[in-house]
Design an enzyme around this catalytic site. Structure first.
Site, PDB file in Angstrom:
ATOM      1  N   SER A   1       0.876  -1.493  -0.376  1.00 29.76           N
ATOM      2  CA  SER A   1      -0.007  -0.111  -0.194  1.00 29.76           C
ATOM      3  C   SER A   1       0.697   1.369   0.024  1.00 29.76           C
ATOM      4  CB  SER A   1      -0.811  -0.403   1.153  1.00 29.76           C
ATOM      5  OG  SER A   1      -2.071   1.054   1.117  1.00 29.76           O
ATOM      6  N   ASN A   2       0.319   2.304   0.313  1.00 26.85           N
ATOM      7  CA  ASN A   2       1.282   3.338   0.498  1.00 26.85           C
ATOM      8  C   ASN A   2       0.278   4.704   1.814  1.00 26.85           C
ATOM      9  OD1 ASN A   2      -1.058   5.895  -1.360  1.00 26.85           O
ATOM     10  ND2 ASN A   2      -1.233   3.628  -2.475  1.00 26.85           N
ATOM     11  N   HIS A   3       0.896   5.984   1.596  1.00 23.00           N
ATOM     12  CA  HIS A   3       1.154   6.662   2.613  1.00 23.00           C
ATOM     13  C   HIS A   3      -0.737   7.404   2.187  1.00 23.00           C
ATOM     14  CE1 HIS A   3       3.884   5.354   5.566  1.00 23.00           C
ATOM     15  NE2 HIS A   3       4.692   5.914   4.232  1.00 23.00           N
ATOM     16  N   SER A   4      -1.025   7.565   0.972  1.00 21.00           N
ATOM     17  CA  SER A   4      -2.281   8.435   1.432  1.00 21.00           C
ATOM     18  C   SER A   4      -3.434   8.368   2.808  1.00 21.00           C
ATOM     19  CB  SER A   4      -2.751   7.760  -0.097  1.00 21.00           C
ATOM     20  OG  SER A   4      -4.038   8.959  -0.344  1.00 21.00           O
TER      21      SER A   4
ATOM     22  N   ALA B   1      -4.979   7.229  -4.256  1.00 17.73           N
ATOM     23  CA  ALA B   1      -3.454   6.877  -4.708  1.00 17.73           C
ATOM     24  C   ALA B   1      -3.205   5.608  -4.829  1.00 17.73           C
ATOM     25  CB  ALA B   1      -2.670   7.507  -3.720  1.00 17.73           C
TER      26      ALA B   1
END
Ligand code: C5P
Length: 225
Positions: free
Chosen positions: A29-32, A95
């Protein structure tokens, strides 16, 4: 009409990260944070639009007066977007993970003493913004994408507008020094067919309000033509 210029308009907003399963307990995943996308959904609803917000896993609360569809993966996000029905406006602020596991394991991947780490084969995710932008007769009248860049912010975003086939790109500088990712403020450039507008540093709520106002103005102008 003046206070609710988007009454009768149907809007879709994507927000937050996606989560791509590696196995039943692990993901990419990512930090959005979802702050900007959720604020846009709220701002469009405030102007009277009927808003569906398709969101990945986020900590921010559901905005008031908005239909929220919660998903995890990019494939689920695309399906939820295509399910939203006829749309006047689409704003893709999510994102989306660019890649997913080519073959997610159905059981937890086990560590084996002495064995090398497992290889991770990736497959591309669908591009939701490009899919909505190129949806033919079902294409929303206005499709807006985001571009998070760390260098050549405007030039890259101008290319992205053409490549994705969307109408507008909201470009922001997400180099770590700006604190944009997860932060409260955002400095953006609005890229349209007519050119580039540099907006001043604003809170994410103010970016959302200004964008929603621009969308209302654009649809009103288009209706007059
Ligand atoms: O190509 P890039 O990821 O930089 O493009 C960013 C824009 O495209 C954002 O509006 C994002 O929501 C959208 N996007 C998408 N689906 C993807 C990748 C990006 O909708 N798979």
């Amino acid at each position: 009409v003046r206070d609710r210029p988007l009454a009768g308009k149907r809007a879709l907003v994507t927000s937050g990260p996606t989560r791509e399963a590696l196995d039943p307990v692990r993901f990419i995943s990512n930090h959005s944070s979802g702050k900007q996308g959720h604020a846009i959904a709220a701002a469009l609803a405030e102007l009277g639009a009927d808003v569906t917000l398709v969101s990945g896993p986020v900590a921010v609360p559901d905005p008031h007066g908005v239909k929220v569809v919660k998903i995890e993966s990019a494939d689920q996000m695309l399906a939820a977007c295509l399910d939203a029905g006829a749309l006047d406006i689409a704003v893709c602020a999510a994102a989306v993970a660019d890649w997913k596991a080519a073959r997610p394991a159905t059981g937890k991947i086990k560590k084996k003493a002495g064995a090398p780490p497992p290889a991770l084969e990736l497959a591309p995710n669908p591009d939701i913004l490009a899919t909505l932008s190129k949806a033919g007769p079902k294409r929303p009248a206005l499709v807006v994408g985001f571009a998070a860049e760390t260098e050549n912010v405007v030039a890259n975003a101008i290319d992205k507008r053409i490549r994705k086939g969307c109408d507008w790109i909201v470009a922001n500088d997400v180099s770590p020094a700006t604190g944009t990712f997860g932060g409260e403020r955002n400095t953006v450039h609005l890229i349209t067919a007519a050119g580039t507008e540099d907006w001043p540093p604003l809170g994410k709520g103010d970016v959302a309000g200004r964008l929603a106002g621009r969308i209302a103005l654009h649809l009103a102008e288009a209706a007059r033509k």
